[in-house]
Design an enzyme around this catalytic site. Structure first.
Site, PDB file in Angstrom:
ATOM      1  N   GLU A 174       0.827  -1.215   0.000  1.00 14.69           N
ATOM      2  CA  GLU A 174       0.000   0.000   0.000  1.00 14.69           C
ATOM      3  C   GLU A 174       0.859   1.261   0.000  1.00 14.69           C
ATOM      4  OE1 GLU A 174      -0.468  -2.576   1.998  1.00 14.69           O
ATOM      5  OE2 GLU A 174      -2.563  -3.244   1.810  1.00 14.69           O
ATOM      6  N   MET A 180      24.233   9.379   1.996  1.00 17.70           N
ATOM      7  CA  MET A 180      24.022  10.689   2.628  1.00 17.70           C
ATOM      8  C   MET A 180      24.294  10.608   4.134  1.00 17.70           C
ATOM      9  SD  MET A 180      23.476  13.790   2.174  1.00 17.70           S
ATOM     10  CE  MET A 180      22.629  14.402   0.733  1.00 17.70           C
ATOM     11  N   PHE A 232     -11.579  -7.210  14.150  1.00 18.36           N
ATOM     12  CA  PHE A 232     -10.494  -7.685  13.290  1.00 18.36           C
ATOM     13  C   PHE A 232     -10.096  -6.588  12.287  1.00 18.36           C
ATOM     14  CE2 PHE A 232      -9.235  -9.900   9.294  1.00 18.36           C
ATOM     15  CZ  PHE A 232      -8.000 -10.342   9.749  1.00 18.36           C
ATOM     16  N   GLN A 233      -8.829  -6.275  12.261  1.00 17.57           N
ATOM     17  CA  GLN A 233      -8.251  -5.261  11.361  1.00 17.57           C
ATOM     18  C   GLN A 233      -8.869  -3.877  11.559  1.00 17.57           C
ATOM     19  OE1 GLN A 233      -8.080  -7.014   7.354  1.00 17.57           O
ATOM     20  NE2 GLN A 233      -6.045  -7.756   7.894  1.00 17.57           N
ATOM     21  N   LYS A 251     -17.655  -0.909   6.333  1.00 16.52           N
ATOM     22  CA  LYS A 251     -18.045  -1.969   5.399  1.00 16.52           C
ATOM     23  C   LYS A 251     -19.558  -1.975   5.185  1.00 16.52           C
ATOM     24  CE  LYS A 251     -16.933  -6.798   4.507  1.00 16.52           C
ATOM     25  NZ  LYS A 251     -16.232  -7.980   5.021  1.00 16.52           N
TER      26      LYS A 251
HETATM   27  C1  LIG Z   1      18.365  15.119   1.444  1.00 17.79           C
HETATM   28  C2  LIG Z   1      17.611  16.396   1.148  1.00 17.79           C
HETATM   29  C3  LIG Z   1      18.303  17.574   0.936  1.00 17.79           C
HETATM   30  C4  LIG Z   1      17.630  18.742   0.597  1.00 17.79           C
HETATM   31  N1  LIG Z   1      18.357  19.862   0.304  1.00 17.79           N
HETATM   32  C5  LIG Z   1      17.725  20.939  -0.209  1.00 17.79           C
HETATM   33  C6  LIG Z   1      18.457  22.076  -0.689  1.00 17.79           C
HETATM   34  O1  LIG Z   1      19.681  22.135  -0.657  1.00 17.79           O
HETATM   35  N2  LIG Z   1      17.755  23.102  -1.225  1.00 17.79           N
HETATM   36  C7  LIG Z   1      16.377  23.084  -1.311  1.00 17.79           C
HETATM   37  O2  LIG Z   1      15.777  24.019  -1.856  1.00 17.79           O
HETATM   38  N3  LIG Z   1      15.682  22.045  -0.840  1.00 17.79           N
HETATM   39  C8  LIG Z   1      16.304  20.972  -0.318  1.00 17.79           C
HETATM   40  N4  LIG Z   1      15.560  19.894   0.106  1.00 17.79           N
HETATM   41  C9  LIG Z   1      14.089  19.973   0.016  1.00 17.79           C
HETATM   42  C10 LIG Z   1      13.493  20.729   1.194  1.00 17.79           C
HETATM   43  O3  LIG Z   1      13.471  19.890   2.309  1.00 17.79           O
HETATM   44  C11 LIG Z   1      12.064  21.222   0.865  1.00 17.79           C
HETATM   45  O4  LIG Z   1      11.257  20.147   0.480  1.00 17.79           O
HETATM   46  C12 LIG Z   1      12.031  22.243  -0.259  1.00 17.79           C
HETATM   47  O5  LIG Z   1      12.973  23.259  -0.063  1.00 17.79           O
HETATM   48  C13 LIG Z   1      10.644  22.834  -0.319  1.00 17.79           C
HETATM   49  O6  LIG Z   1      10.507  23.608  -1.443  1.00 17.79           O
HETATM   50  P1  LIG Z   1       9.289  24.589  -1.603  1.00 17.79           P
HETATM   51  O7  LIG Z   1       9.163  25.456  -0.400  1.00 17.79           O
HETATM   52  O8  LIG Z   1       9.461  25.226  -2.927  1.00 17.79           O
HETATM   53  O9  LIG Z   1       8.033  23.597  -1.773  1.00 17.79           O
HETATM   54  P2  LIG Z   1       6.880  23.137  -0.772  1.00 17.79           P
HETATM   55  O10 LIG Z   1       7.422  22.641   0.485  1.00 17.79           O
HETATM   56  O11 LIG Z   1       6.019  22.221  -1.574  1.00 17.79           O
HETATM   57  O12 LIG Z   1       6.091  24.469  -0.470  1.00 17.79           O
HETATM   58  C14 LIG Z   1       5.323  25.080  -1.460  1.00 17.79           C
HETATM   59  C15 LIG Z   1       4.714  26.344  -0.900  1.00 17.79           C
HETATM   60  O13 LIG Z   1       3.925  26.941  -1.925  1.00 17.79           O
HETATM   61  C16 LIG Z   1       2.637  27.263  -1.413  1.00 17.79           C
HETATM   62  N5  LIG Z   1       1.676  27.180  -2.506  1.00 17.79           N
HETATM   63  C17 LIG Z   1       1.036  26.087  -2.972  1.00 17.79           C
HETATM   64  N6  LIG Z   1       0.224  26.419  -3.983  1.00 17.79           N
HETATM   65  C18 LIG Z   1       0.384  27.747  -4.181  1.00 17.79           C
HETATM   66  C19 LIG Z   1      -0.196  28.676  -5.094  1.00 17.79           C
HETATM   67  N7  LIG Z   1      -1.100  28.301  -6.011  1.00 17.79           N
HETATM   68  N8  LIG Z   1       0.188  29.970  -5.008  1.00 17.79           N
HETATM   69  C20 LIG Z   1       1.076  30.395  -4.065  1.00 17.79           C
HETATM   70  N9  LIG Z   1       1.639  29.544  -3.161  1.00 17.79           N
HETATM   71  C21 LIG Z   1       1.296  28.240  -3.242  1.00 17.79           C
HETATM   72  C22 LIG Z   1       2.392  26.241  -0.323  1.00 17.79           C
HETATM   73  O14 LIG Z   1       1.428  26.699   0.603  1.00 17.79           O
HETATM   74  C23 LIG Z   1       3.788  26.069   0.283  1.00 17.79           C
HETATM   75  O15 LIG Z   1       4.019  27.010   1.298  1.00 17.79           O
HETATM   76  C24 LIG Z   1      16.218  18.737   0.507  1.00 17.79           C
HETATM   77  C25 LIG Z   1      15.516  17.572   0.753  1.00 17.79           C
HETATM   78  C26 LIG Z   1      16.190  16.396   1.053  1.00 17.79           C
HETATM   79  C27 LIG Z   1      15.402  15.139   1.269  1.00 17.79           C
HETATM   80  C1  LIG Z   2      12.372   6.082   4.994  1.00 15.55           C
HETATM   81  C2  LIG Z   2      13.650   6.779   5.331  1.00 15.55           C
HETATM   82  N1  LIG Z   2      14.471   6.263   6.270  1.00 15.55           N
HETATM   83  C3  LIG Z   2      15.638   6.886   6.562  1.00 15.55           C
HETATM   84  C4  LIG Z   2      15.987   8.048   5.958  1.00 15.55           C
HETATM   85  C5  LIG Z   2      17.303   8.778   6.307  1.00 15.55           C
HETATM   86  N2  LIG Z   2      18.182   8.812   5.137  1.00 15.55           N
HETATM   87  C6  LIG Z   2      18.307   9.896   4.348  1.00 15.55           C
HETATM   88  S1  LIG Z   2      19.334   9.687   3.053  1.00 15.55           S
HETATM   89  C7  LIG Z   2      19.706   8.114   3.559  1.00 15.55           C
HETATM   90  C8  LIG Z   2      20.671   7.268   2.780  1.00 15.55           C
HETATM   91  C9  LIG Z   2      20.138   6.884   1.453  1.00 15.55           C
HETATM   92  O1  LIG Z   2      20.965   5.881   0.913  1.00 15.55           O
HETATM   93  P1  LIG Z   2      20.821   5.470  -0.595  1.00 15.55           P
HETATM   94  O2  LIG Z   2      19.404   5.189  -0.933  1.00 15.55           O
HETATM   95  O3  LIG Z   2      21.787   4.383  -0.888  1.00 15.55           O
HETATM   96  O4  LIG Z   2      21.216   6.805  -1.360  1.00 15.55           O
HETATM   97  P2  LIG Z   2      22.649   7.560  -1.400  1.00 15.55           P
HETATM   98  O5  LIG Z   2      22.608   8.615  -0.335  1.00 15.55           O
HETATM   99  O6  LIG Z   2      23.703   6.538  -1.152  1.00 15.55           O
HETATM  100  O7  LIG Z   2      22.706   8.151  -2.764  1.00 15.55           O
HETATM  101  C10 LIG Z   2      19.001   7.792   4.728  1.00 15.55           C
HETATM  102  C11 LIG Z   2      19.106   6.514   5.442  1.00 15.55           C
HETATM  103  C12 LIG Z   2      15.076   8.563   5.012  1.00 15.55           C
HETATM  104  N3  LIG Z   2      15.303   9.714   4.383  1.00 15.55           N
HETATM  105  N4  LIG Z   2      13.936   7.897   4.702  1.00 15.55           N
END
Ligand SMILES: Cc1cc2nc3c(=O)[nH]c(=O)nc-3n(C[C@H](O)[C@H](O)[C@H](O)COP(=O)(O)OP(=O)(O)OC[C@H]3O[C@@H](n4cnc5c(N)ncnc54)[C@H](O)[C@@H]3O)c2cc1C
Ligand SMILES: Cc1ncc(C[n+]2csc(CCOP(=O)(O)OP(=O)(O)O)c2C)c(N)n1
Ligand SMILES: [Mg+2]
Length: 568
Positions: free
Chosen positions: A49, A475, A111-112, A161
């Site tokens: 799921e 990472m 159940f469930q 259900k």
């Molecule tokens: C390992 C990792 C590293 C990351 N590193 C970075 C990084 O270096 N740089 C980076 O940028 N991000 C990074 N991120 C992503 C970060 O965590 C956020 O998800 C991202 O910055 C969010 O971008 P956003 O605010 O544009 O989008 P969202 O979080 O989707 O926010 C969108 C916003 O727009 C608003 N909105 C929606 N519809 C409308 C509309 N019609 N008009 C006006 N507003 C609207 C919403 O209310 C919301 O506030 C990383 C993520 C991971 C997993």
């Molecule tokens: C469901 C979940 N568990 C743990 C994490 C924490 N986490 C962030 S990046 C990462 C490593 C990812 O490893 P891999 O998929 O091999 O990608 P790589 O960073 O090596 O490119 C982990 C464990 C996460 N983001 N999501």
């Protein structure tokens, strides 16, 4: 004519224009599956799921339509939790339909039985428990309207259900939704637009921060016209990277923790920030107390709760990004930003062609460089939809690839959900069958939902899967290396033979350990009609640079110590 609740469910979905749902049957949703046979809605049977929820999410992100996922009660419903939270964090419109035990058994530990509305309350925009068939159409119509209106998000409809089995007449007109109207974008008053225009006109070093809201609003064209007319450079968040053409001279690139040094520096030096549909995530701001202190800040944001949540702004335009831009456009005039744009060009230096500056492309140890793999993928398929997982490979993708159209980058930003990419790509391919779709996953993340390779094959989908295999949770290893004394704790992973795994599921499998091989297998994957998984065996020691260390200022980036001195 009376119909059962189960029949009404599918008829409502058809009337909502739903063409495909992703799901997995079980006891409490059996009546709905019984009635499904007579419905025009296509059902994609997944292997988990969670996979179904991410498929609905990928479908929604690729198409802009509401994605639909179906599951049974108890474990079926709890398996949706990560998918719902992922969609909630990134504002993705979903409707989740779950079966529930019969209404007379509610609260008896039947159940469930799980209190799904309770469990999902904080990770849905709204949810419903339907106990009578007459409640179904109003709940469903409102769920679709709520999921898509204002700031999009997931809505769950839990259906007992007995409500699926009992009968009533479907009153479609009487079920017209109203509550979503409270979530519709407010109209920004003209005085505020005039104030914004005056602030913009007074600036000499303006910058636009484009976020996911630009794509959600369908505002990319308006943004392009506005930026061009006013001469304002555009930086993007991870989820905004595909909202502005990356090859455009005004595009400044990726901002934030792994963004480019010149982009972050430009934000710090700007005298005006126009933040569009972005929520100042902590991955974007660095130390908030030192974020863009010289800039007058305007925030265009549909959700009032996001305004002044993290960064105090001078003017909030609480409304829809496209509406605001289109109303600003007629009065927008060219600003004297020439010297500012020249300064930014000089800051970019020779690396400006990419979103960020990942030096050096490959460590000098003979291993295949992960950045080179991402470059080779992009060079061959620049117009593909890229669906990425979470980790280093996700950041390299963001740094290297240059998107030209909205909805060509699908990634879990806010929740950072490993296991997202493969199922989300299946949803994206079903939404956009004509598009070339690639998964980019790590060796860790691909194993979190690899069972969906079978769904991909069963549905006959042509999707290619690139596993960036560094044999480690890269990472996490990188953070241990940089910030935890290089003590490597539980990050080295024994992996299956990904080529044989792919073949066991009926995909073609290939491995690449050199750049020549990588380029050849990417070519092969693109020309073959059947889906292919490629195991790119890459350098396990490569790290993502630059990086803002935890707590540091936006422009206080750490660079690769082994790299030649870049033009910072
Ligand atoms: C390992 C990792 C590293 C990351 N590193 C970075 C990084 O270096 N740089 C980076 O940028 N991000 C990074 N991120 C992503 C970060 O965590 C956020 O998800 C991202 O910055 C969010 O971008 P956003 O605010 O544009 O989008 P969202 O979080 O989707 O926010 C969108 C916003 O727009 C608003 N909105 C929606 N519809 C409308 C509309 N019609 N008009 C006006 N507003 C609207 C919403 O209310 C919301 O506030 C990383 C993520 C991971 C997993
Ligand atoms: C469901 C979940 N568990 C743990 C994490 C924490 N986490 C962030 S990046 C990462 C490593 C990812 O490893 P891999 O998929 O091999 O990608 P790589 O960073 O090596 O490119 C982990 C464990 C996460 N983001 N999501
Ligand atoms: Mg890895």
């Amino acid at each position: 004519m009376e119909q059962t609740g189960a029949q009404i469910l599918w008829e409502c979905l058809e009337r909502e224009g739903v063409e495909v749902v992703f799901g997995y049957p079980g006891g409490a949703i059996l009546p709905a599956y019984h009635a499904l046979v007579h419905s025009k809605v296509r059902h994609v049977l997944t292997r988990h799921e969670q996979g179904a929820a991410h498929m609905a999410d990928g479908y929604a992100r690729a198409s802009g339509r509401v994605g639909v996922v179906v599951a049974t009660s108890g474990p079926g419903a709890t398996n949706l939790v990560t998918g719902l939270a992922t969609a909630m964090m990134d504002s993705v419109p979903l409707v989740a339909i779950t079966g529930q035990v019969s209404s007379g058994l509610l609260g008896s530990d039947a159940f469930q039985e799980v209190d799904v509305t309770g469990v999902t309350l904080p990770i849905t925009k709204h949810n419903y428990l339907v106990q009578r068939p007459e409640q179904l159409a109003p709940a469903l119509r409102e769920a679709f309207a709520l999921a898509a209106s204002g700031r999009p998000g997931p809505v769950l409809v839990d259906i007992a259900k007995d409500a699926q089995l009992a009968s009533c007449e479907l009153d479609w007109e009487g079920a017209r939704p109203t509550r979503h109207q409270r979530h519709l974008a407010p109209e920004v008053p003209q005085e505020q637009l005039d104030q914004a225009l005056a602030m913009i006109k007074a600036s000499r070093r303006p910058i636009i921060l484009a976020g996911h809201g630009v794509t959600l609003a369908g505002a990319s064209d308006a943004l392009l016209r506005f930026a061009e007319r006013a001469g304002i450079p555009v930086a993007a968040t991870l989820l905004g990277l595909d909202s502005f053409p990356a090859s455009h001279p005004l595009f400044l690139g990726f901002m934030g923790m792994h963004g480019s040094p010149w982009t972050n520096k430009a934000i710090q030096e700007a005298d005006l920030i126009l933040a569009l549909g972005m929520r100042f995530d902590d991955r974007v701001t660095g130390d908030t107390s030192k974020f863009a202190t010289h800039a007058t800040k305007i925030h265009v944001e549909i959700d009032r709760a996001e305004v002044n949540k993290i960064i105090q702004v001078d003017l909030a335009l609480n409304g829809d990004a496209r509406n605001v831009l289109e109303r600003l456009l007629p009065a927008a005039a060219p600003l004297p930003t020439g010297p500012w744009l020249e300064q930014l060009e000089a800051m970019k230096g020779p690396h400006g062609a990419e979103q960020a500056a990942p030096w050096p492309p490959t460590r000098d140890n003979g291993a295949l460089g992960p950045i080179e793999v991402l470059r080779a993928l992009f060079e061959q398929a620049p117009d593909a939809i890229w669906v990425t997982d979470v980790g280093q490979h996700q950041m390299w993708q963001a740094q290297v690839m240059r998107h030209s159209k909205p909805r060509t980058l699908i990634t879990s930003g806010g929740l950072g959900t490993m296991g997202f990419s493969l199922p989300a790509a299946i949803g994206a391919k079903l939404a956009r069958p004509e598009a070339e779709v690639w998964v980019v996953a790590g060796d860790g993340g691909i194993q979190m939902n690899s069972q969906e390779l079978m769904t991909l094959v069963q549905e006959g989908l042509k999707i290619n899967v690139a596993v960036v295999n560094n044999g480690t949770l890269g990472m996490v290893r990188q953070w241990q290396t940089l910030f935890y004394d290089d003590r490597r704790s539980e990050v080295a992973m024994a992996n299956p033979d990904f080529v044989r795994l792919a073949e066991a599921y009926g995909l073609k499998g290939r491995r690449a350990t050199t750049l020549d091989q990588a380029e050849a297998v990417i070519r092969e994957a693109r020309t073959r009609p059947e889906p292919m998984l490629i195991d790119f065996v890459v350098d396990p020691e490569a790290s993502v640079f630059p990086i803002i260390p935890p707590g540091a200022r936006l422009d206080d980036m750490m660079h690769d110590p082994s790299a030649p001195s870049p033009s910072r």
